[in-house]
Write a protein that holds these residues in place. Structure first.
Motif, PDB file in Angstrom:
ATOM      1  N   GLY A 113       0.882  -1.666  -0.475  1.00 49.71           N
ATOM      2  CA  GLY A 113      -0.339   0.059  -0.380  1.00 49.71           C
ATOM      3  C   GLY A 113       0.818   1.220   0.092  1.00 49.71           C
ATOM      4  N   PRO A 114       0.439   2.295  -0.507  1.00 50.27           N
ATOM      5  CA  PRO A 114       1.054   3.436  -0.526  1.00 50.27           C
ATOM      6  C   PRO A 114       1.300   4.192   0.921  1.00 50.27           C
ATOM      7  CG  PRO A 114      -1.066   3.707  -1.417  1.00 50.27           C
ATOM      8  CD  PRO A 114      -0.927   2.175  -1.211  1.00 50.27           C
ATOM      9  N   GLN A 115       2.525   4.745   1.226  1.00 51.74           N
ATOM     10  CA  GLN A 115       2.695   6.270   2.196  1.00 51.74           C
ATOM     11  C   GLN A 115       2.482   7.552   1.403  1.00 51.74           C
ATOM     12  OE1 GLN A 115       2.145   5.038   5.481  1.00 51.74           O
ATOM     13  NE2 GLN A 115       1.770   2.639   4.337  1.00 51.74           N
ATOM     14  N   PHE A 116       2.556   8.307   1.405  1.00 48.63           N
ATOM     15  CA  PHE A 116       2.421  10.064   0.988  1.00 48.63           C
ATOM     16  C   PHE A 116       3.885  10.408   2.095  1.00 48.63           C
ATOM     17  CE2 PHE A 116      -1.853   8.159   0.358  1.00 48.63           C
ATOM     18  CZ  PHE A 116      -1.985   8.055  -0.788  1.00 48.63           C
ATOM     19  N   ASP A 117       4.630  11.219   1.574  1.00 46.11           N
ATOM     20  CA  ASP A 117       5.421  11.613   1.872  1.00 46.11           C
ATOM     21  C   ASP A 117       5.145  13.590   2.273  1.00 46.11           C
ATOM     22  OD1 ASP A 117       7.103  13.520   2.706  1.00 46.11           O
ATOM     23  OD2 ASP A 117       9.535  12.641   1.889  1.00 46.11           O
ATOM     24  N   TRP A 118       4.784  13.831   2.729  1.00 48.49           N
ATOM     25  CA  TRP A 118       3.437  14.966   2.976  1.00 48.49           C
ATOM     26  C   TRP A 118       4.926  16.482   2.771  1.00 48.49           C
ATOM     27  CZ3 TRP A 118      -0.155  13.696   0.991  1.00 48.49           C
ATOM     28  CH2 TRP A 118      -1.498  12.582   1.686  1.00 48.49           C
ATOM     29  N   ARG A 119       5.601  16.378   2.633  1.00 44.45           N
ATOM     30  CA  ARG A 119       7.124  17.471   2.706  1.00 44.45           C
ATOM     31  C   ARG A 119       6.991  17.373   1.130  1.00 44.45           C
ATOM     32  NH1 ARG A 119      11.616  15.126   6.399  1.00 44.45           N
ATOM     33  NH2 ARG A 119      10.541  12.669   5.077  1.00 44.45           N
ATOM     34  N   ARG A 120       6.815  16.695   0.316  1.00 41.71           N
ATOM     35  CA  ARG A 120       6.976  16.442  -0.942  1.00 41.71           C
ATOM     36  C   ARG A 120       5.922  16.345  -1.527  1.00 41.71           C
ATOM     37  NH1 ARG A 120      11.597  13.507  -3.050  1.00 41.71           N
ATOM     38  NH2 ARG A 120      13.758  13.310  -1.370  1.00 41.71           N
ATOM     39  N   CYS A 121       4.776  15.871  -1.429  1.00 45.34           N
ATOM     40  CA  CYS A 121       3.490  16.123  -2.492  1.00 45.34           C
ATOM     41  C   CYS A 121       3.090  17.590  -2.464  1.00 45.34           C
ATOM     42  CB  CYS A 121       2.804  15.466  -1.340  1.00 45.34           C
ATOM     43  SG  CYS A 121       0.741  15.369  -2.530  1.00 45.34           S
ATOM     44  N   LEU A 122       2.656  17.965  -3.740  1.00 41.49           N
ATOM     45  CA  LEU A 122       2.339  19.046  -4.309  1.00 41.49           C
ATOM     46  C   LEU A 122       1.015  19.129  -4.685  1.00 41.49           C
ATOM     47  CD1 LEU A 122       5.389  20.059  -7.023  1.00 41.49           C
ATOM     48  CD2 LEU A 122       4.288  20.826  -4.543  1.00 41.49           C
ATOM     49  N   ALA A 123      -0.005  17.976  -4.182  1.00 37.10           N
ATOM     50  CA  ALA A 123      -0.988  17.984  -4.973  1.00 37.10           C
ATOM     51  C   ALA A 123      -1.844  18.221  -5.991  1.00 37.10           C
ATOM     52  CB  ALA A 123      -1.898  19.361  -3.023  1.00 37.10           C
ATOM     53  N   CYS A 124      -1.029  17.254  -6.610  1.00 33.27           N
ATOM     54  CA  CYS A 124      -1.137  17.486  -7.682  1.00 33.27           C
ATOM     55  C   CYS A 124      -1.796  16.780  -8.471  1.00 33.27           C
ATOM     56  CB  CYS A 124       0.055  17.293  -8.550  1.00 33.27           C
ATOM     57  SG  CYS A 124       0.326  15.292  -8.855  1.00 33.27           S
ATOM     58  N   GLY A 125      -3.156  15.286  -7.936  1.00 27.65           N
ATOM     59  CA  GLY A 125      -3.634  14.837  -7.830  1.00 27.65           C
ATOM     60  C   GLY A 125      -3.448  13.298  -8.684  1.00 27.65           C
ATOM     61  N   GLN A 126      -2.064  13.487  -9.699  1.00 24.70           N
ATOM     62  CA  GLN A 126      -2.104  12.386 -10.866  1.00 24.70           C
ATOM     63  C   GLN A 126      -1.763  11.195  -9.938  1.00 24.70           C
ATOM     64  OE1 GLN A 126      -1.739  12.972 -14.102  1.00 24.70           O
ATOM     65  NE2 GLN A 126      -1.844  15.123 -14.422  1.00 24.70           N
ATOM     66  N   CYS A 127      -1.764  10.959  -8.769  1.00 23.27           N
ATOM     67  CA  CYS A 127      -1.321   9.241  -8.350  1.00 23.27           C
ATOM     68  C   CYS A 127      -2.804   9.160  -8.553  1.00 23.27           C
ATOM     69  CB  CYS A 127      -0.464   9.056  -7.301  1.00 23.27           C
ATOM     70  SG  CYS A 127      -1.237  10.439  -5.571  1.00 23.27           S
ATOM     71  N   ALA A 128      -3.964   9.026  -7.698  1.00 20.21           N
ATOM     72  CA  ALA A 128      -5.198   9.100  -7.717  1.00 20.21           C
ATOM     73  C   ALA A 128      -5.475   8.758  -9.001  1.00 20.21           C
ATOM     74  CB  ALA A 128      -5.902  10.059  -6.769  1.00 20.21           C
ATOM     75  N   ARG A 129      -5.166   9.501  -9.871  1.00 19.11           N
ATOM     76  CA  ARG A 129      -5.212   9.382 -11.451  1.00 19.11           C
ATOM     77  C   ARG A 129      -5.592   8.651 -11.777  1.00 19.11           C
ATOM     78  NH1 ARG A 129      -5.446  14.552 -14.003  1.00 19.11           N
ATOM     79  NH2 ARG A 129      -6.698  15.358 -12.778  1.00 19.11           N
ATOM     80  N   VAL A 130      -3.976   7.875 -11.376  1.00 20.36           N
ATOM     81  CA  VAL A 130      -3.529   7.013 -12.587  1.00 20.36           C
ATOM     82  C   VAL A 130      -3.852   5.526 -11.875  1.00 20.36           C
ATOM     83  CG1 VAL A 130      -1.900   8.167 -13.190  1.00 20.36           C
ATOM     84  CG2 VAL A 130      -1.330   6.363 -11.866  1.00 20.36           C
ATOM     85  N   CYS A 131      -4.285   5.181 -10.397  1.00 17.65           N
ATOM     86  CA  CYS A 131      -4.026   4.192  -9.591  1.00 17.65           C
ATOM     87  C   CYS A 131      -5.563   3.263 -10.123  1.00 17.65           C
ATOM     88  CB  CYS A 131      -4.476   4.247  -8.129  1.00 17.65           C
ATOM     89  SG  CYS A 131      -4.653   2.967  -6.842  1.00 17.65           S
ATOM     90  N   PRO A 132      -4.571   2.235 -10.749  1.00 22.85           N
ATOM     91  CA  PRO A 132      -6.215   1.078 -11.265  1.00 22.85           C
ATOM     92  C   PRO A 132      -6.811   0.428 -10.099  1.00 22.85           C
ATOM     93  CG  PRO A 132      -4.097   0.127 -11.258  1.00 22.85           C
ATOM     94  CD  PRO A 132      -3.574   1.320 -10.372  1.00 22.85           C
ATOM     95  N   THR A 133      -6.275   0.668  -9.129  1.00 21.15           N
ATOM     96  CA  THR A 133      -7.372  -0.493  -8.139  1.00 21.15           C
ATOM     97  C   THR A 133      -8.240   0.898  -7.533  1.00 21.15           C
ATOM     98  OG1 THR A 133      -6.004  -0.377  -6.205  1.00 21.15           O
ATOM     99  CG2 THR A 133      -5.460  -2.163  -7.807  1.00 21.15           C
ATOM    100  N   GLY A 134      -8.118   1.601  -7.217  1.00 22.40           N
ATOM    101  CA  GLY A 134      -8.494   2.638  -5.888  1.00 22.40           C
ATOM    102  C   GLY A 134      -7.565   2.837  -4.918  1.00 22.40           C
ATOM    103  N   ALA A 135      -6.633   2.332  -4.450  1.00 18.22           N
ATOM    104  CA  ALA A 135      -6.553   1.834  -3.695  1.00 18.22           C
ATOM    105  C   ALA A 135      -6.311   3.473  -3.068  1.00 18.22           C
ATOM    106  CB  ALA A 135      -5.050   1.519  -3.392  1.00 18.22           C
TER     107      ALA A 135
END
Ligand code: SF4
Ligand code: SF4
Ligand code: SF4
Length: 268
Positions: A170-192
């Protein structure tokens, strides 16, 4: 309307924050003159008229957007038509009349209060160098759906802001790096990865000119309603503290951001 290549190139050199308006103006004048196509003569004539009657062109504010709505795949859809609401808010503040009372010479386009909206962190509309810059943002959120460890989110994240945890997949997010671009949610095929909190990042007081500076970002992601409330507070502050027609960034350099304390470190 069709444009000759040299005419189009000439308008391409106009500063981006007035380019759309200048193009529209050239087309309107050419149409009124009965032309079916824009030539270099139309551009030159419009330029001369604008140079000599710039005060008539000034409306006190501009609201610019990136080209996200024209189908850009990076666009974060916040579900809001913020541009129209921004225009209404800025118009209600009568900024042209206000600036006329602060500036002794005729108003120029650089006296306009500039607000820019970029639909993703790429910032094509340059929200960092205007009075108020907005960037659409969408944080990722872990859902209950299983992760297949396909790695698509790792490839999509240009900030290297995701790791796949061990031993539980499962994915873990590094909030210091994340720019809230939304791309990861867009490409995730399972909705995880689902889309989490969405809204706007806000940058204040950016400018170019003799002493350029980048806008300062308020901490947080703000809903459309809160964003408009913050901008309303900024405009009231700008008018209360402006002495001789300086830009918002110069006002903030003198006063700081304490007037926005109610919004500090707030999200949504
Ligand atoms: S800022 Fe983002 S959404 Fe807007 S045009 Fe640029 S890449 Fe596309
Ligand atoms: S939202 Fe963008 S920056 Fe943040 S983790 Fe996902 S892909 Fe990376
Ligand atoms: S979170 Fe989604 S995109 Fe990322 S590895 Fe798991 S299934 Fe693939």
């Amino acid at each position: 309307m069709e444009w000759d290549k040299d005419a189009e190139q000439a308008v391409g050199t106009v500063p981006f924050f007035v380019r759309t308006r200048v193009k529209k103006r050239v087309e309107t004048e050419a149409r009124q003159a009965g032309a079916a196509r824009i030539t270099m003569e139309h551009v030159t004539a419009c330029k001369q008229r604008s140079l000599h009657h710039q005060e008539n062109e000034v409306q006190g504010f501009t609201v610019e957007s990136c080209f996200g709505q024209s189908g850009c795949p990076n666009r974060i859809d916040t579900g809001e038509n913020l541009s129209k609401r921004l225009e209404s808010l800025l118009r209600a503040h009568n900024l042209k009349e206000f600036m006329q009372g602060r500036v002794s010479d005729p108003l120029k386009l650089h006296h306009e209060f500039r607000v820019t909206l970029a639909d993703c962190p790429n910032g094509c509309s340059r929200p960092q160098i205007v009075d108020i810059g907005l960037i659409s943002a969408a944080l990722p959120a872990r859902s209950d759906s299983p992760c297949s460890e396909c790695g698509a989110c790792l490839d999509a994240c240009r900030e290297k802001g995701i790791t796949l945890a061990e031993p539980e997949p499962g994915p873990q997010f590094d909030w210091r790096r994340c720019l809230a671009c939304g791309q990861c949610a867009r490409v995730c095929p399972t909705g995880a990865i689902a889309q989490g909190l969405s809204g706007y990042r806000i940058l204040l007081g950016g400018k170019l000119g003799r002493h350029p500076q980048l806008g300062r970002e308020l901490s947080g992601i703000f809903s459309a309603e809160t964003t408009l409330a913050i901008i309303d507070a900024c405009l009231a502050h700008f008018k209360a503290e402006n002495r001789h027609g300086e830009r918002f960034g110069e006002v903030l350099n003198r006063t700081g951001l304490d007037f926005l304390a109610a919004y500090a470190h707030r999200s949504a």
